[in-house]
Design an enzyme around this catalytic site. Structure first.
Site, PDB file in Angstrom:
ATOM      1  CD  GLU A 258      44.119  29.460  48.763  1.00 16.27           C
ATOM      2  OE1 GLU A 258      43.158  29.879  49.426  1.00 16.27           O
ATOM      3  OE2 GLU A 258      44.021  28.586  47.882  1.00 16.27           O
TER       4      GLU A 258
ATOM      5  CB  SER B  90      44.706  24.879  48.768  1.00 11.23           C
ATOM      6  OG  SER B  90      44.132  24.414  47.587  1.00 11.23           O
TER       7      SER B  90
ATOM      8  CD  GLU C  64      36.555  31.929  41.704  1.00 10.82           C
ATOM      9  OE1 GLU C  64      35.780  32.371  42.573  1.00 10.82           O
ATOM     10  OE2 GLU C  64      37.521  31.187  41.942  1.00 10.82           O
TER      11      GLU C  64
ATOM     12  NE  ARG D 263      38.674  26.283  40.503  1.00 12.51           N
ATOM     13  CZ  ARG D 263      39.472  26.197  41.573  1.00 12.51           C
ATOM     14  NH1 ARG D 263      39.337  27.034  42.564  1.00 12.51           N
ATOM     15  NH2 ARG D 263      40.389  25.256  41.645  1.00 12.51           N
TER      16      ARG D 263
ATOM     17  NE  ARG E 296      44.806  33.780  43.568  1.00 13.57           N
ATOM     18  CZ  ARG E 296      43.925  33.307  44.415  1.00 13.57           C
ATOM     19  NH1 ARG E 296      44.331  32.829  45.572  1.00 13.57           N
ATOM     20  NH2 ARG E 296      42.647  33.322  44.134  1.00 13.57           N
TER      21      ARG E 296
ATOM     22  NE  ARG F 142      42.012  37.608  47.121  1.00 15.65           N
ATOM     23  CZ  ARG F 142      41.430  36.582  47.692  1.00 15.65           C
ATOM     24  NH1 ARG F 142      41.944  35.397  47.577  1.00 15.65           N
ATOM     25  NH2 ARG F 142      40.347  36.736  48.414  1.00 15.65           N
ATOM     26  CG  HIS F 143      39.215  35.254  42.810  1.00 15.63           C
ATOM     27  ND1 HIS F 143      39.144  36.043  43.931  1.00 15.63           N
ATOM     28  CD2 HIS F 143      39.320  33.974  43.253  1.00 15.63           C
ATOM     29  CE1 HIS F 143      39.207  35.272  45.010  1.00 15.63           C
ATOM     30  NE2 HIS F 143      39.321  34.014  44.626  1.00 15.63           N
TER      31      HIS F 143
HETATM   32  P1  ATP Z   1      40.596  31.496  46.863  1.00 17.01           P
HETATM   33  O1  ATP Z   1      40.131  31.136  48.254  1.00 17.01           O
HETATM   34  O2  ATP Z   1      41.732  32.471  46.842  1.00 17.01           O
HETATM   35  O3  ATP Z   1      39.499  31.848  45.926  1.00 17.01           O
HETATM   36  P2  ATP Z   1      40.519  28.698  46.329  1.00 17.01           P
HETATM   37  O4  ATP Z   1      40.526  28.212  47.731  1.00 17.01           O
HETATM   38  O5  ATP Z   1      39.258  28.692  45.551  1.00 17.01           O
HETATM   39  O6  ATP Z   1      41.201  30.163  46.253  1.00 17.01           O
HETATM   40  P3  ATP Z   1      41.835  26.382  45.343  1.00 17.01           P
HETATM   41  O7  ATP Z   1      40.619  25.795  44.784  1.00 17.01           O
HETATM   42  O8  ATP Z   1      42.398  25.825  46.579  1.00 17.01           O
HETATM   43  O9  ATP Z   1      41.625  27.941  45.518  1.00 17.01           O
HETATM   44  O10 ATP Z   1      42.918  26.449  44.163  1.00 17.01           O
HETATM   45  C1  ATP Z   1      44.312  26.292  44.373  1.00 17.01           C
HETATM   46  C2  ATP Z   1      45.067  27.514  43.882  1.00 17.01           C
HETATM   47  O11 ATP Z   1      44.649  27.885  42.579  1.00 17.01           O
HETATM   48  C3  ATP Z   1      44.853  28.769  44.698  1.00 17.01           C
HETATM   49  O12 ATP Z   1      45.684  28.798  45.831  1.00 17.01           O
HETATM   50  C4  ATP Z   1      45.213  29.851  43.721  1.00 17.01           C
HETATM   51  O13 ATP Z   1      46.611  30.001  43.606  1.00 17.01           O
HETATM   52  C5  ATP Z   1      44.701  29.291  42.423  1.00 17.01           C
HETATM   53  N1  ATP Z   1      43.362  29.824  42.115  1.00 17.01           N
HETATM   54  C6  ATP Z   1      42.178  29.351  42.546  1.00 17.01           C
HETATM   55  N2  ATP Z   1      41.149  30.056  42.056  1.00 17.01           N
HETATM   56  C7  ATP Z   1      41.720  31.022  41.266  1.00 17.01           C
HETATM   57  C8  ATP Z   1      41.184  32.064  40.468  1.00 17.01           C
HETATM   58  N3  ATP Z   1      39.875  32.249  40.339  1.00 17.01           N
HETATM   59  N4  ATP Z   1      42.035  32.852  39.792  1.00 17.01           N
HETATM   60  C9  ATP Z   1      43.385  32.663  39.891  1.00 17.01           C
HETATM   61  N5  ATP Z   1      43.941  31.689  40.635  1.00 17.01           N
HETATM   62  C10 ATP Z   1      43.130  30.877  41.315  1.00 17.01           C
END
Ligand code: ATP
Length: 434
Positions: free
Chosen positions: A357, A360, A214, A212, A408, A220-221
């Site tokens: 979270e 999902s 990000e 990602r 996570r 947490r990211h």
């Molecule tokens: P958040 O809202 O916390 O950024 P997200 O809604 O983008 O998460 P999902 O796309 O639903 O996350 O991804 C499913 C799971 O993958 C998340 O619940 C989390 O545990 C993990 N995850 C997602 N993005 C990241 C990240 N950038 N770094 C670490 N773990 C991640």
């Protein structure tokens, strides 16, 4: 040849043994010197009474720099001065790699180094037992996921990580030049795991990297994480997916508490095992909690980090660490999620752990026309997803699934302050090396 022993199995009566390890400390008291030799499992004391040791060997060993990699062969002697109840009187030694000084990072120093310094020197950071313990527990957790998934009939799959289109649109995709064509690093295996639902491999899972782009710099990211994804067909409702996640996580928690007892002790942590089923709150209930706590959110808004924390605190007060938040507004969720008919909500949920979270999931839209409709509604061009949509044209069963961030999960389980603590070599906006 001498027996190979380590600090976990050396004992009086072993005779002559060889221990491999790193020199944690050298203390030279004149007539006698000591080395604390550290291996994977602990430390062994090398005791060197000057008069009883060959002068050359004595000089070699006492002159060693901290953290040098060595093998020491010697006689095991009983000792009431050491924690192991034994010490090693050296007969010979091999120096494999002498450590340069000063060290980039102390291994036993009490002063806590900055996270950046630690990550820049991760090889040294990992020599600390409490840092290694996290990764040993992580390894066990992944093993347990494999076991739990297999027990529930899930087939382990690997889907491509170089892809032509993203699962949720372009904003967080890393582009790749694929022989002159635009490709991307997969942000999730979503499209592939759904396609597999039409094949007869109707319960699949994958543990693999997700990428990602990000830009956020949070605790947490990261830009590359490991995702445990599952998808199951022939479900009746999203609760079937929640039930499965609960079952698998419960298995992991119980297994870790048992198999990881030693590592948990090193970390001074314990694993709390919540009762099944994990409670389910609706998005609406959470929103009310958050608004009542004073956050200016309105219907449809993301709960956000602060909102999630408020819900987490409220649930902790009731004794719940793990809980689902269900019925998210469909607008906030990706195209592949199924809408709840006649409402602005969807059959999608998050699993939160103490206000954060970790997963999902939900029931997916398996009906072709509705799926194409949702794509268009989200501003995506169905033509870009032809390979995926084809799998929905010829008999796609109802299905649902989840994605759990392994990093996570470990972070929350062990109550670590930052997801980077659970990743060997994290990648984020500013970190591309080591
Ligand atoms: P958040 O809202 O916390 O950024 P997200 O809604 O983008 O998460 P999902 O796309 O639903 O996350 O991804 C499913 C799971 O993958 C998340 O619940 C989390 O545990 C993990 N995850 C997602 N993005 C990241 C990240 N950038 N770094 C670490 N773990 C991640």
């Amino acid at each position: 040849m001498a027996l190979i022993r380590d600090s976990s199995n050396i004992k009086a009566g072993d005779g002559t043994v060889t221990i491999n390890g790193w020199v944690q400390d050298v203390r030279n008291l004149g007539g006698i010197s000591f080395i604390t030799l550290r291996d994977r499992y602990g430390t062994v004391q090398i005791t060197m009474p000057k008069k009883k040791i060959e002068p050359e060997l004595f000089e070699l060993l006492t002159g060693l720099s901290r953290e040098s990699a060595v093998s020491v062969t010697g006689e095991v002697k009983e000792s009431n001065q050491t924690a192991l109840g034994v010490e090693l009187i050296p007969l010979s030694a091999k120096i494999h790699g002498e450590a340069a000084s000063p060290l980039p990072l102390g291994v036993v120093d009490k002063v806590n180094a900055e996270m950046d310094t630690r990550l820049n020197n991760r090889f040294m950071d990992l020599r600390k037992p409490e840092i290694r313990a996290v990764f040993e527990l992580r390894s066990m957790a992944v093993d347990l996921i494999f076991e739990a998934a297999a027990e529930n009939g899930f087939v382990n799959v690997s889907t491509p990580k170089i892809v032509a289109s993203g699962a949720e649109g372009g904003s967080t995709l890393f582009g790749v030049d694929y022989f002159g064509r635009q490709a991307y690093l997969a942000q999730s295996p979503q499209l592939y795991k759904q396609m597999l639902m039409s094949t007869g491999l109707d319960r699949i899972f994958e543990i693999g990297p997700a990428f990602r782009a990000e830009h956020s710099n949070t605790n947490r990211h990261v830009t590359e994480f490991i995702s445990f994804d599952g998808e199951m067909a022939w479900i009746e409702k999203e609760e079937d997916v929640m039930e499965m996640i609960g079952r698998i996580i419960d298995r992991v928690l119980r297994g870790l508490a048992e198999k990881g007892a030693k590592q948990l002790e090193i970390l001074g942590k314990s694993i709390k095992i919540p009762e099944l089923p994990y409670p389910v709150l609706t998005y609406g209930e959470c929103l009310k909690l958050v608004i009542d706590a004073g956050l200016p959110l309105k219907e449809g808004d993301d709960l956000g980090t602060e909102g999630e924390k408020i819900v987490g605190d409220a649930m902790s007060a009731k004794g719940f660490d793990l809980y689902f938040i269900a019925e998210y507004p469909e607008e906030a969720k990706p195209f592949y999620i199924m809408e709840k008919p006649g409402t602005p909500y969807s059959y999608s949920f998050d699993l939160d752990f103490k206000g954060q979270e970790i997963s999902s999931g939900g029931q997916r839209e398996h009906r072709y026309d509705e799926l194409v409709g949702r794509m268009s509604k989200k501003g995506l061009n169905p033509d870009d997803f032809g390979f995926y949509l084809d799998a929905f044209k010829y008999g796609m069963p109802p299905h649902g699934g989840w994605g759990i961030g392994v990093d996570r999960l470990i972070t929350k389980l062990l109550d670590l302050p930052n997801v980077r603590e659970a990743i060997l070599f994290p990648r984020d906006v500013s970190r591309l090396s080591p």
